[in-house]
Design a protein around this motif. Structure first.
Motif, short mmCIF file in Angstrom:
data_model
loop_
_atom_site.label_atom_id
_atom_site.label_comp_id
_atom_site.label_asym_id
_atom_site.label_seq_id
_atom_site.Cartn_x
_atom_site.Cartn_y
_atom_site.Cartn_z
N ARG A 31 -21.30 -34.41 21.41
CA ARG A 31 -20.28 -35.42 21.69
C ARG A 31 -19.76 -35.97 20.36
NH1 ARG A 31 -21.73 -39.51 26.25
NH2 ARG A 31 -19.46 -39.61 26.34
N TRP A 32 -18.59 -36.60 20.41
CA TRP A 32 -17.88 -37.03 19.21
C TRP A 32 -17.99 -38.53 19.00
CZ3 TRP A 32 -15.24 -33.48 16.08
CH2 TRP A 32 -15.27 -32.16 16.56
N GLU A 33 -17.95 -38.92 17.73
CA GLU A 33 -18.06 -40.33 17.38
C GLU A 33 -17.27 -40.61 16.10
OE1 GLU A 33 -22.05 -41.44 16.29
OE2 GLU A 33 -22.07 -40.11 14.55
N PHE A 34 -17.15 -41.92 15.82
CA PHE A 34 -16.69 -42.35 14.51
C PHE A 34 -17.95 -42.49 13.67
CE2 PHE A 34 -13.34 -44.09 17.33
CZ PHE A 34 -12.29 -43.34 16.84
N PRO A 35 -18.02 -41.83 12.51
CA PRO A 35 -19.26 -41.83 11.72
C PRO A 35 -19.60 -43.23 11.19
CG PRO A 35 -17.47 -40.79 10.51
CD PRO A 35 -16.95 -41.06 11.88
N GLY A 36 -20.87 -43.42 10.90
CA GLY A 36 -21.35 -44.70 10.37
C GLY A 36 -22.85 -44.78 10.49
N GLY A 37 -23.36 -46.01 10.52
CA GLY A 37 -24.81 -46.16 10.65
C GLY A 37 -25.21 -47.61 10.51
N LYS A 38 -26.53 -47.81 10.42
CA LYS A 38 -27.10 -49.16 10.40
C LYS A 38 -26.91 -49.83 9.04
CE LYS A 38 -30.81 -47.94 13.63
NZ LYS A 38 -30.86 -46.48 13.56
N LEU A 57 -20.75 -38.14 4.86
CA LEU A 57 -19.58 -37.28 4.70
C LEU A 57 -19.28 -36.91 3.26
CD1 LEU A 57 -17.20 -39.26 7.09
CD2 LEU A 57 -18.60 -37.26 7.67
N GLY A 58 -19.91 -37.61 2.29
CA GLY A 58 -19.67 -37.32 0.89
C GLY A 58 -18.33 -37.82 0.38
N VAL A 59 -17.78 -38.87 1.02
CA VAL A 59 -16.47 -39.39 0.60
C VAL A 59 -16.58 -40.86 0.18
CG1 VAL A 59 -15.16 -37.84 2.08
CG2 VAL A 59 -15.80 -40.10 2.95
N THR A 60 -15.64 -41.26 -0.67
CA THR A 60 -15.49 -42.67 -1.01
C THR A 60 -14.43 -43.23 -0.07
OG1 THR A 60 -16.01 -42.19 -3.31
CG2 THR A 60 -14.92 -44.29 -2.85
N ALA A 61 -14.79 -44.33 0.61
CA ALA A 61 -13.87 -44.95 1.56
C ALA A 61 -13.89 -46.46 1.33
CB ALA A 61 -14.29 -44.62 2.99
N ARG A 62 -12.84 -47.12 1.82
CA ARG A 62 -12.76 -48.57 1.74
C ARG A 62 -12.60 -49.13 3.14
NH1 ARG A 62 -8.95 -52.37 1.74
NH2 ARG A 62 -7.21 -50.91 1.72
N ALA A 63 -13.56 -49.96 3.57
CA ALA A 63 -13.44 -50.63 4.86
C ALA A 63 -12.26 -51.59 4.79
CB ALA A 63 -14.73 -51.38 5.18
N SER A 64 -11.36 -51.53 5.78
CA SER A 64 -10.14 -52.33 5.69
C SER A 64 -10.06 -53.48 6.69
CB SER A 64 -8.91 -51.44 5.80
OG SER A 64 -8.93 -50.69 6.99
N GLU A 65 -10.46 -53.25 7.95
CA GLU A 65 -10.39 -54.35 8.92
C GLU A 65 -11.31 -54.07 10.09
OE1 GLU A 65 -6.71 -54.34 11.59
OE2 GLU A 65 -6.04 -53.07 9.94
N PRO A 66 -11.92 -55.14 10.63
CA PRO A 66 -12.77 -54.95 11.81
C PRO A 66 -11.91 -54.68 13.04
CG PRO A 66 -12.62 -57.28 11.25
CD PRO A 66 -11.87 -56.53 10.20
N LEU A 67 -12.42 -53.87 13.95
CA LEU A 67 -11.74 -53.60 15.21
C LEU A 67 -12.36 -54.48 16.29
CD1 LEU A 67 -11.46 -49.71 14.97
CD2 LEU A 67 -9.75 -51.44 14.36
N PRO A 68 -11.60 -54.84 17.33
CA PRO A 68 -12.13 -55.73 18.37
C PRO A 68 -13.30 -55.11 19.11
CG PRO A 68 -9.73 -55.60 18.49
CD PRO A 68 -10.18 -54.54 17.53
N GLY A 69 -14.23 -55.96 19.53
CA GLY A 69 -15.33 -55.54 20.39
C GLY A 69 -16.66 -55.43 19.67
N GLU A 85 -10.19 -46.61 5.03
CA GLU A 85 -9.23 -45.70 4.40
C GLU A 85 -9.99 -44.76 3.47
OE1 GLU A 85 -6.52 -48.23 2.33
OE2 GLU A 85 -6.04 -49.37 4.15
N LEU A 86 -9.60 -43.49 3.50
CA LEU A 86 -10.19 -42.51 2.61
C LEU A 86 -9.65 -42.77 1.19
CD1 LEU A 86 -11.89 -39.92 2.32
CD2 LEU A 86 -9.78 -38.63 2.67
N VAL A 87 -10.56 -42.95 0.24
CA VAL A 87 -10.18 -43.19 -1.15
C VAL A 87 -10.22 -41.89 -1.93
CG1 VAL A 87 -10.77 -44.42 -3.28
CG2 VAL A 87 -10.95 -45.60 -1.08
N SER A 88 -11.33 -41.15 -1.82
CA SER A 88 -11.43 -39.87 -2.51
C SER A 88 -12.46 -38.98 -1.84
CB SER A 88 -11.80 -40.08 -3.99
OG SER A 88 -13.09 -40.62 -4.10
N GLY A 89 -12.30 -37.69 -2.06
CA GLY A 89 -13.23 -36.71 -1.51
C GLY A 89 -12.68 -36.06 -0.25
N GLU A 90 -13.30 -34.95 0.12
CA GLU A 90 -12.96 -34.22 1.34
C GLU A 90 -14.20 -34.30 2.24
OE1 GLU A 90 -10.88 -32.34 4.08
OE2 GLU A 90 -10.00 -32.80 2.12
N PRO A 91 -14.08 -34.92 3.43
CA PRO A 91 -15.26 -35.11 4.28
C PRO A 91 -15.97 -33.79 4.62
CG PRO A 91 -13.39 -36.34 5.14
CD PRO A 91 -12.87 -35.46 4.04
#
Length: 131
Positions: A31-38, A57-69, A85-91
């Motif tokens: 099954r599919w998900e949005f990646p992340g963790g604890k 994923l081996g990427v540099t990303a910047r958290a931009s805004e919380p989503l509802p829920g 937002e993806l800053v650099s790297g290829e997931p």
């Protein structure tokens, strides 16, 4: 009981969002998900998401805004989603995932999402429409 936060990231790049297919544990494999963790003790949700995306994923990303829920995964574990937002790297599927796909707004319904992740799709679709 102390609540531990799990952060899922809607990683957005060029008008598409990254979906990751779980390879483990068996009850959610395929099954599919949005990646992340604890989040670790003392870590903000943003810091946790950025660290997890680097580890998984081996990427540099910047958290931009919380989503509802907020969702209770199990006792003491609460899931929250953030746009990032993806800053650099290829997931790459480095941990816990067998496949990655970039999905546009019209493709979001085309994969078998985990239940909690499916619930944030309307918010993710709005983010994609904005960008």
């Amino acid at each position: 009981m102390e609540i531990r936060i799990v952060v899922g990231g809607a990683l957005i790049h060029r008008g598409r969002v990254l979906a990751a297919r779980r390879s483990a544990p068996p009850e959610v494999a395929g099954r599919w998900e949005f990646p992340g963790g604890k989040a670790e003790p003392g870590e903000s949700e943003e810091q946790a998401l950025e660290r997890e995306l680097l580890e998984e994923l081996g990427v540099t990303a910047r958290a931009s805004e919380p989503l509802p829920g907020r969702w209770t995964v199990r006792a003491g574990l609460e899931l929250r989603f953030w746009a990032a937002e993806l800053v650099s790297g290829e997931p790459q599927p480095l941990e816990d995932h067998s496949e990655l796909r970039w999905l546009g707004p019209a493709e979001l319904a085309g994969v078998d999402w985990l239940d909690h992740d499916r619930e944030v799709l309307p918010y993710v679709a709005r983010l994609l429409d904005r960008g």
